[in-house]
Design a protein around this motif. Sequence first.
Motif, PDB file in Angstrom:
ATOM      1  N   PHE A   1       0.835  -1.206   0.000  1.00 56.63           N
ATOM      2  CA  PHE A   1       0.000   0.000   0.000  1.00 56.63           C
ATOM      3  C   PHE A   1       0.875   1.263   0.000  1.00 56.63           C
ATOM      4  O   PHE A   1       0.658   2.189  -0.752  1.00 56.63           O
TER       5      PHE A   1
ATOM      6  N   PHE B   1       1.184   4.165  -2.578  1.00 54.63           N
ATOM      7  CA  PHE B   1       0.918   5.508  -2.083  1.00 54.63           C
ATOM      8  C   PHE B   1       2.045   6.469  -2.497  1.00 54.63           C
ATOM      9  O   PHE B   1       1.815   7.531  -3.059  1.00 54.63           O
TER      10      PHE B   1
ATOM     11  N   VAL C   1       2.112   7.214  -6.190  1.00 51.24           N
ATOM     12  CA  VAL C   1       1.067   8.172  -6.584  1.00 51.24           C
ATOM     13  C   VAL C   1       1.436   9.582  -6.100  1.00 51.24           C
ATOM     14  O   VAL C   1       1.394  10.554  -6.846  1.00 51.24           O
ATOM     15  N   MET C   2       1.849   9.655  -4.827  1.00 50.26           N
ATOM     16  CA  MET C   2       2.110  10.971  -4.249  1.00 50.26           C
ATOM     17  C   MET C   2       3.287  11.659  -4.942  1.00 50.26           C
ATOM     18  O   MET C   2       3.242  12.837  -5.234  1.00 50.26           O
TER      19      MET C   2
ATOM     20  N   LYS D   1       2.615  12.730  -8.999  1.00 52.84           N
ATOM     21  CA  LYS D   1       1.702  13.703  -9.610  1.00 52.84           C
ATOM     22  C   LYS D   1       1.718  15.056  -8.907  1.00 52.84           C
ATOM     23  O   LYS D   1       0.687  15.644  -8.647  1.00 52.84           O
TER      24      LYS D   1
ATOM     25  N   VAL E   1      -0.899  18.768  -7.375  1.00 59.12           N
ATOM     26  CA  VAL E   1      -1.093  19.142  -5.978  1.00 59.12           C
ATOM     27  C   VAL E   1      -0.394  20.447  -5.617  1.00 59.12           C
ATOM     28  O   VAL E   1      -0.469  20.895  -4.487  1.00 59.12           O
TER      29      VAL E   1
ATOM     30  N   SER F   1      -4.012  12.574   4.151  1.00 54.23           N
ATOM     31  CA  SER F   1      -3.325  12.708   2.857  1.00 54.23           C
ATOM     32  C   SER F   1      -3.295  11.354   2.155  1.00 54.23           C
ATOM     33  O   SER F   1      -3.531  11.256   0.951  1.00 54.23           O
ATOM     34  N   GLU F   2      -3.011  10.307   2.930  1.00 51.14           N
ATOM     35  CA  GLU F   2      -2.998   8.962   2.337  1.00 51.14           C
ATOM     36  C   GLU F   2      -4.380   8.605   1.816  1.00 51.14           C
ATOM     37  O   GLU F   2      -4.535   8.102   0.705  1.00 51.14           O
TER      38      GLU F   2
ATOM     39  N   GLY G   1      -5.175  10.659  -1.240  1.00 52.08           N
ATOM     40  CA  GLY G   1      -4.234  10.468  -2.348  1.00 52.08           C
ATOM     41  C   GLY G   1      -3.513  11.725  -2.795  1.00 52.08           C
ATOM     42  O   GLY G   1      -3.041  11.819  -3.921  1.00 52.08           O
ATOM     43  N   ARG G   2      -3.424  12.725  -1.913  1.00 51.31           N
ATOM     44  CA  ARG G   2      -2.640  13.926  -2.218  1.00 51.31           C
ATOM     45  C   ARG G   2      -2.158  14.527  -0.906  1.00 51.31           C
ATOM     46  O   ARG G   2      -2.835  14.392   0.123  1.00 51.31           O
ATOM     47  N   PRO G   3      -0.988  15.178  -0.920  1.00 52.53           N
ATOM     48  CA  PRO G   3      -0.507  15.763   0.319  1.00 52.53           C
ATOM     49  C   PRO G   3      -1.353  16.978   0.706  1.00 52.53           C
ATOM     50  O   PRO G   3      -1.661  17.817  -0.148  1.00 52.53           O
TER      51      PRO G   3
ATOM     52  N   TYR H   1      -1.113  20.313   2.536  1.00 55.50           N
ATOM     53  CA  TYR H   1      -0.056  21.190   3.046  1.00 55.50           C
ATOM     54  C   TYR H   1      -0.524  21.911   4.298  1.00 55.50           C
ATOM     55  O   TYR H   1      -1.659  22.399   4.368  1.00 55.50           O
TER      56      TYR H   1
END
Lengths: 414, 414
Positions: free
Chosen positions: A2, A6, A9-10, A13, A17, B218-219, B222-224, B226
């Motif tokens: 996982f 993860f 993906v992070m 892209k 973001v 975030s996990e 699927g994006r951080p 901030y």
Amino acid sequence: MFYLYFYFVMEGKWSDVINEEMRRLGAKRSVIRELFEYGRTRKVEIGAENVFDFSLGNPAVPSPSIVTETLMRLLSDCEPTALHAYTSAPGDATVREAIASYLRRTYGADVHADCLYLTAGAAASLTVSLTAILNPDDEVILLAPYFPEYRVFVERTGAKVVSVLSDTQTFQPNFEALEAAITRKTAAIIVNSPNNPTGAVLTEENASRLAALLTRASERIGRPIYLVSDEPYRELIYDGVRVPFLTNHYRNTLVCYSFSKSLSLPGERIGYVLVSPHAENFTALYQAVCGAGRALGFVCAPSLFQYLIPSVLGVTSDLTVYDENRRLLYGALTEYGFDVVPPDGAFYLFLRAPSGDANEFCELAKRREILLVPSDDFGCAGFARLAYCVSRDQVERSLPAFCALAADCGLQPK
Amino acid sequence: MFYLYFYFVMEGKWSDVINEEMRRLGAKRSVIRELFEYGRTRKVEIGAENVFDFSLGNPAVPSPSIVTETLMRLLSDCEPTALHAYTSAPGDATVREAIASYLRRTYGADVHADCLYLTAGAAASLTVSLTAILNPDDEVILLAPYFPEYRVFVERTGAKVVSVLSDTQTFQPNFEALEAAITRKTAAIIVNSPNNPTGAVLTEENASRLAALLTRASERIGRPIYLVSDEPYRELIYDGVRVPFLTNHYRNTLVCYSFSKSLSLPGERIGYVLVSPHAENFTALYQAVCGAGRALGFVCAPSLFQYLIPSVLGVTSDLTVYDENRRLLYGALTEYGFDVVPPDGAFYLFLRAPSGDANEFCELAKRREILLVPSDDFGCAGFARLAYCVSRDQVERSLPAFCALAADCGLQPK
């Protein structure tokens, strides 16, 4: 597993973001900054005296002594809590009145303190003005060649740049091309006189002609076209040339001024926006300027440098240094066979690339350790910009290299 | 006839020919500025000593003497051409290294010079950070109560504000509500500790809890997400309270700092953005910060005040004045029967409106010549903000008025 997915993906892209347009702007240095950094490295390699860096508009003449004296006086005489406090957002009222009074006296301009909004320099004056005026899909006309950051400032608002090439003999506006470029989406035109990169100054006659054209075109398209006049070089003029004060010619004018160049204070970030009191919907326009300053995070112009202004209005650094550099370089380069635009103001010379290819010419110059900026990013191919706001000594030492460069280009001395 | 029609059209639809959102922002003063202007007028009417103005966060304690001394030394010892020149866009490298070294020493933070981007103050730090991160339709979580300009800065980018009310007893985050507010569009959260308007300081335990929550979320999305930490009040803390350094807790952190409050320099506009070197895609994120600074027109932070920084790191104005005001006011107001949030930092007290209606309470206070800011614009109803960055004398003179106000509100002294 996982986590592997993860991280893939992070890390993969980031363009979704963060703001990709801002990343691109931050990643790509401007050509000017790039050359400047190259010059810095090169000076370490072969000695500063052997590099002829004409890349950057960073004034080499020190600020006039009244600047340091006034700053010292303010620091020693004023209460720190008053000197360093927030001013009102448009700037201290007394300072704005001093500027308005100076502009009335000097240019016969009909201006009062509440037409002025103090800013952190010319770039801020431009971003604030453009943010106040523009809506997405508006068009903004730039008269090429133009300072490359104009494009950045316009596009950040969602508006589009329409570039109109000036007459490449005189670098006065090409009025036919300008008229043809105006559409129902035209919201503004940016004018820069004295001009970076050409040194050209808009003539009084052409200022009137421009005003008449914009008035007619505004009527035709049913909306005012704002004239945004970027004037950081207003006082840097030679041979008694006069710079037209555009609010006297055209009502829908915003003047963007900076004390950076005239007082050699580029790092201090102090300038103003002047909104013509005769602009249509003046109140709404001035409010929009205040709103834009607030939304962009300017709060107020740096207070110590605001309080400096009343003591230095009309004062400049010693311009004879620039004037001498200008004469020396224009004379020598013309003699070597270069085709140089006659420079009336600012501290730039604009040289025609002998082969017509600006990048190739600047690369040849680099081999002679001369750093010039190719004109392509200014929206005009086939020229190179030379910033002569350098020491007299550098100019003199550079002349043999320019002479050799002329020979490299196959030019015949005159 | 044509002209009449023309003027009617032109004057009638200014909302299409300038940016209406900016006009609206410029036309509507913030509630705080509005009160401040009212106070100015009122002082003329009844004498400054009879108005108890607690509206504005403008420090009343002078800058420490080292500020003036260092500025005078720089002005007398440095070449003006060097002192006032453009620095590199992220700020002078030596200055950035001095800050990084201070942060490593003081907070054990893993920080280097190239994580720092110097700015024209905290508002600029925020607009630059948000412009770097955000895309239209992103969501930004604000923990209410929050500084009202956050909303302006977020919405200017095209992103949306999602407000999450904190625990109104402790003004620590409400973690359940925060978790529930996060969606796939959540790009950032703004945290402000010590807090304006409550004076609350995020505890070390809650900083860890926040970090864990944001990492999990975030996990999940699927994006951080901030964490933008607005820290102009970092050094304004009392009773030995410690402010967690958030890059030590959470990798995707941007710290927005200003020297305005700790050194009483709000008008000078000097601060920084610190991008955590452990942030995902650090390079792209830092580039986006540089790009945003460029696009918004900041060029570089004011150079004289950049060079001041190495001499004043860790120095503050005399905070005992604020601390004494805090103790005096908290003690007296509590004694009069007011319900006051225990203040750990900044220079604000947050009072519960006895009737629950903040505007009504602030109007009652106004009748006693006490100027307080109603909490509604901070995204939290039912409170009033009191800024105690004023003279000890004003605090002492105001106490009988507060006592009378308590009686007006029907409160029982304790």
